[in-house]
Write a protein that holds these residues in place. Structure first.
Motif, PDB file in Angstrom:
ATOM      1  N   SER A 520      47.167  66.773  -6.478  1.00 40.28           N
ATOM      2  CA  SER A 520      47.260  68.053  -5.766  1.00 40.28           C
ATOM      3  C   SER A 520      48.062  67.910  -4.489  1.00 40.28           C
ATOM      4  O   SER A 520      48.281  66.809  -3.990  1.00 40.28           O
ATOM      5  CB  SER A 520      45.859  68.588  -5.433  1.00 40.28           C
ATOM      6  N   ASN A 521      48.499  69.052  -3.962  1.00 37.90           N
ATOM      7  CA  ASN A 521      49.097  69.163  -2.628  1.00 37.90           C
ATOM      8  C   ASN A 521      50.306  68.258  -2.427  1.00 37.90           C
ATOM      9  O   ASN A 521      50.523  67.703  -1.355  1.00 37.90           O
ATOM     10  CB  ASN A 521      48.056  68.878  -1.552  1.00 37.90           C
ATOM     11  N   ASN A 522      51.117  68.113  -3.488  1.00 35.13           N
ATOM     12  CA  ASN A 522      52.358  67.357  -3.383  1.00 35.13           C
ATOM     13  C   ASN A 522      53.541  68.320  -3.319  1.00 35.13           C
ATOM     14  O   ASN A 522      53.417  69.508  -3.619  1.00 35.13           O
ATOM     15  CB  ASN A 522      52.519  66.427  -4.583  1.00 35.13           C
ATOM     16  N   GLY A 583      48.717  69.986   3.342  1.00 39.25           N
ATOM     17  CA  GLY A 583      48.070  68.890   2.648  1.00 39.25           C
ATOM     18  C   GLY A 583      46.574  69.072   2.547  1.00 39.25           C
ATOM     19  O   GLY A 583      46.013  70.127   2.858  1.00 39.25           O
ATOM     20  N   ILE A 584      45.907  68.030   2.108  1.00 37.33           N
ATOM     21  CA  ILE A 584      44.456  68.016   1.988  1.00 37.33           C
ATOM     22  C   ILE A 584      43.942  66.745   2.646  1.00 37.33           C
ATOM     23  O   ILE A 584      44.554  65.674   2.519  1.00 37.33           O
ATOM     24  CB  ILE A 584      44.015  68.091   0.512  1.00 37.33           C
ATOM     25  N   THR A 585      42.855  66.834   3.394  1.00 34.74           N
ATOM     26  CA  THR A 585      42.304  65.674   4.099  1.00 34.74           C
ATOM     27  C   THR A 585      41.850  64.614   3.100  1.00 34.74           C
ATOM     28  O   THR A 585      41.200  64.922   2.101  1.00 34.74           O
ATOM     29  CB  THR A 585      41.117  66.095   4.976  1.00 34.74           C
ATOM     30  N   LYS A 603      44.319  71.341   8.238  1.00 34.78           N
ATOM     31  CA  LYS A 603      44.939  70.614   7.138  1.00 34.78           C
ATOM     32  C   LYS A 603      46.064  69.718   7.658  1.00 34.78           C
ATOM     33  O   LYS A 603      46.811  70.102   8.556  1.00 34.78           O
ATOM     34  CB  LYS A 603      45.499  71.599   6.115  1.00 34.78           C
ATOM     35  N   PRO A 604      46.224  68.546   7.077  1.00 32.21           N
ATOM     36  CA  PRO A 604      47.321  67.664   7.493  1.00 32.21           C
ATOM     37  C   PRO A 604      48.637  68.096   6.859  1.00 32.21           C
ATOM     38  O   PRO A 604      48.677  68.948   5.964  1.00 32.21           O
ATOM     39  CB  PRO A 604      46.882  66.297   6.958  1.00 32.21           C
TER      40      PRO A 604
END
Length: 734
Positions: A520-522, A583-585, A603-604
């Motif tokens: 995820s989150n790429n 992003g996701i932590t 979120k990062p």
């Protein structure tokens, strides 16, 4: 017939100063002299062995001795009855006073009467190396010459002399040897360092440091290793030793630094390996530069590996259940070069380094903040017999590969297999497949064959292959047919595929992909299109579009159409703020490539760098004409027509910050062959992540007269609050 090999009178001097038992197996002999130990300035007993090597009975002989090169000579006469081939121990004195330091004792025999002649002088004189100590060692000493602040009695001419002192005296505090070096001199003898068991008092606190005495690194250089030596630095069974400021020129086909399973707690800083200068036609390859093997607790920091080798650093524990532990490799530079000279391509390239770091059966390995540089020359026909990786890790646990930079041409960056509970994060990986071999040869950014409970996160990966289709580059490989992958996380990565190849190849070992890879989150992007899509899979077959990828990979919250706008393929720094707070932590990763903290309350960012988005960021995506035929030529938007005249110019743009830009604050411009148009103020509010198009009210005459004409068109934005200027301008041709 007389046998001239025998003499009637022949008094020989054989031995003196018996050493403690443990020293016999530990001693480093100095120029083949026997070594003894005394307490400094304390009466010592000098005993010798006299042997009768003659054919007549020996009744008397005079024994003389002196310390160092002193003119003072002591003597005593031995009287007795010694038959041929007998020997006798004899005390010369009980009051020998020797000052602290290292000294040479010379003992010889003379006959006491003129009518008795010893015709054989070969055994009349012997030399002994005396170490006189005032107690265990601590503090500063010197090796190789005079060093300011260190007295002569604490100065050793050679490393071996220092080793002898350590063995004989032991230590009761930290010991530091300042090694003298200069541009004109170098050490040309390999070293076997004393075993830990041979130095009493040695510990993590009472350790030993060998450090350069000034700004010049200590240099070791030799053409071959003498018989009995396996490496330039043999640290087998050594412990608690530190090195700072050494240059080592390896010996061809030999290891440079050698450890064994009993070696531990050894550190290297500014320890550089440089290749031998050979004629262009000669290809050189070395053994394992640092053969750590199954040693433990080894630290390598700020070192340079500027040679070709079987491996720069070779790590291998004893077995899968008997791993070595705690190897740390940080802040170092690894150059994968070839000895290519243009005269013998294959020889030079086949002698390039297989792996900068090879690790197997290891636990708690840290590879952090290093530079890996591989530059296979362009446009040469070579046959590389295998894929070569900068970092290869297999059958290992709790590995951390983070904050490294990889810049590779013709080689791959990272591969790991059967690696568990490990983190691969915050790396910048640039890979170009520029090989020209006749067979298929792929290059990889990060290739995960198998493993469980691993995290692949926050990496910037850019792979490109611009020439032949069977020379693809693949950014990220997740799994391999027949291999097991379970519970691995793949998150917050930026992966760019440029030309041939793929961003990601997915091969889960479990039908439900999430059990193999939680993705995820790429951010994925195709820089220059080829017939290859972003994604591929040997398990699922062709993945030709984003929808198929999402269905097969179960990827969520990822981005597929945003250009990260890296400064270049090999400089993966971006200010493009679309990655911010997307992003996701991830538990266990608290910093970024630069060491900055990742946020915990918001979120990062996606990618290797964490940065706060500017309040405004205009991204100009396109400039062009409303007429003409559109195409891309050399990655430049191009408009062609036979009837251009007064034509309208448009600009497309978007706000990729998190904030709305107020109306009437941004201006847009275009130029044709550097002639700038009047500015246009955008009169509406500009909302985040929304594509806008503006057509300029003033047209430009793009007509051609009697020959073809090329116009260079450029469009840009101007906004005071936009501090990110990298993406403000774009060009086209007409």
């Amino acid at each position: 017939m007389k046998n001239n090999c025998f003499f009637k009178t022949d008094a020989g001097i054989k031995d003196t100063l018996l050493s403690p038992n443990h020293i016999a197996t530990c001693m480093v002999y100095n120029e083949n002299k026997k070594t003894g130990f005394v307490t400094a300035n304390t009466p010592a007993t000098l005993r010798i062995f006299i042997k009768n090597d003659g054919t007549d009975t020996l009744y008397s002989t005079k024994i003389k001795w002196k310390i160092d090169q002193n003119t003072h000579i002591d003597s005593i006469v031995w009287y007795g009855h010694m038959r041929p081939n007998d020997s006798v121990a004899y005390t010369l004195t009980n009051s020998l006073l020797i000052p602290e330091g290292q000294h040479n004792l010379t003992v010889w025999s003379e006959m006491i009467t003129d009518d008795t002649i010893d015709w054989n002088y070969d055994n009349d004189t012997t030399f002994f190396y005396i170490i006189s100590t005032a107690g265990p060692m601590h503090g500063d000493y010197a090796i190789g010459g005079t060093v300011a602040g260190i007295s002569q009695n604490k100065t050793f001419s050679k490393f071996e002399d220092a080793f002898n002192m350590l063995v004989g005296c032991g230590v009761n505090g930290p010991v530091r040897f300042k090694v003298k070096a200069s541009n004109a001199t170098f050490y040309n003898t390999p070293l076997k360092f004393p075993k830990y068991s041979c130095i009493s008092g040695l510990s993590a606190t009472n350790n030993i440091t060998f450090i350069k005495s000034d700004t010049i690194n200590v240099r070791f250089s030799m053409d071959t290793l003498p018989t009995g030596y396996q490496a330039i630095f043999d640290l087998s069974s050594a412990k608690y030793i530190n090195f700072v400021g050494f240059n080592v020129q390896p010996v061809k086909n030999q290891d440079a630094v050698l450890f064994d399973a009993n070696s531990s707690n050894i550190s290297f800083k500014q320890f550089n390996f440089v290749k031998t200068i050979l004629p262009d036609s000669v290809a050189t390859v070395y053994g394992k530069i640092m053969n750590i093997g199954s040693a433990n607790n080894i630290s390598i920091d700020s070192c340079l590996f500027n040679v070709n080798a079987n491996a720069h650093i070779y790590i291998k524990g004893l077995s899968p259940v008997n791993e070595n532990k705690n190897i740390s490799i940080t802040n170092s530079t690894f150059n994968v070069m070839t000895d290519y000279s243009g005269s013998n391509n294959n020889e030079g390239l086949n002698n390039m380094t297989n792996n900068c770091i090879y690790a197997e059966y290891t636990k708690n390995l840290v590879i952090s903040k290093n530079n890996f540089i591989s530059t296979l020359p362009d446009n040469i026909s070579v046959l590389i017999n295998q894929v070569k990786y900068n970092v290869l890790v297999q059958n290992s646990d709790s590995v951390k590969v983070n904050r490294n930079r990889f810049y590779t041409k013709g080689t791959s960056a990272i591969i790991f297999s059967a690696v568990n509970n490990s983190i691969f994060a915050n790396n910048k990986i640039s890979v170009e497949n520029n090989t020209e071999s006749s067979s298929s040869n792929y290059c990889y950014g990060l290739n995960m064959i198998s493993g469980q409970n691993n995290i692949i996160a926050y990496n910037n990966i850019y792979t490109k292959s611009m020439t032949r289709a069977n020379k693809k580059s693949i950014g990220l490989v997740l799994g391999s047919l027949g291999s097991t992958t379970l519970n691995n996380k793949v998150k917050n990565n930026i992966i760019v595929s440029d030309g041939y190849g793929y961003s990601v190849t997915l091969n889960p070992s479990v039908i439900n992909t999430n059990q193999s890879f939680n993705i995820s989150n790429n951010s994925y992007f195709k820089q220059i299109a080829s017939e290859d899509p972003l994604f591929s899979s040997d398990v699922y077959g062709a993945i030709t579009n984003t929808a198929t990828w999402i269905m097969k990979s179960l990827d969520t919250n990822s981005i597929y159409d945003q250009n990260p706008m890296f400064l270049s393929w090999d400089n993966l720094h971006t200010f493009n703020t679309f990655v911010c707070q997307k992003g996701i932590t991830i538990i266990g990763i608290t910093d970024d490539y630069n060491g900055h903290n990742r946020p915990t309350t918001i979120k990062p960012c996606i990618g290797a760098e964490e940065f706060a988005p500017p309040t405004s960021n205009i991204y100009v995506t396109k400039v062009g004409l409303l007429s003409g035929n559109y195409s891309q030529v050399d990655n430049i938007d191009t408009y062609t027509a036979c009837d251009f005249g007064q034509d309208s110019v448009f600009i497309q743009f978007k706000d990729i910050s998190a904030n709305t830009i107020p109306a009437n604050t941004m201006k847009l411009y275009y130029s044709v062959n550097n002639t700038v148009s009047p500015a246009v103020t955008f009169t509406d509010s500009i909302y985040p992540d929304t594509l806008y198009t503006i057509v300029f009210p003033t047209t430009h005459n793009f007509a051609a007269t009697n020959h073809n004409t090329i116009y260079n068109l450029r469009g840009w934005s101007s906004l005071v609050a936009d501090t990110v200027n990298l993406n403000d301008t774009i060009s086209a041709k007409n």
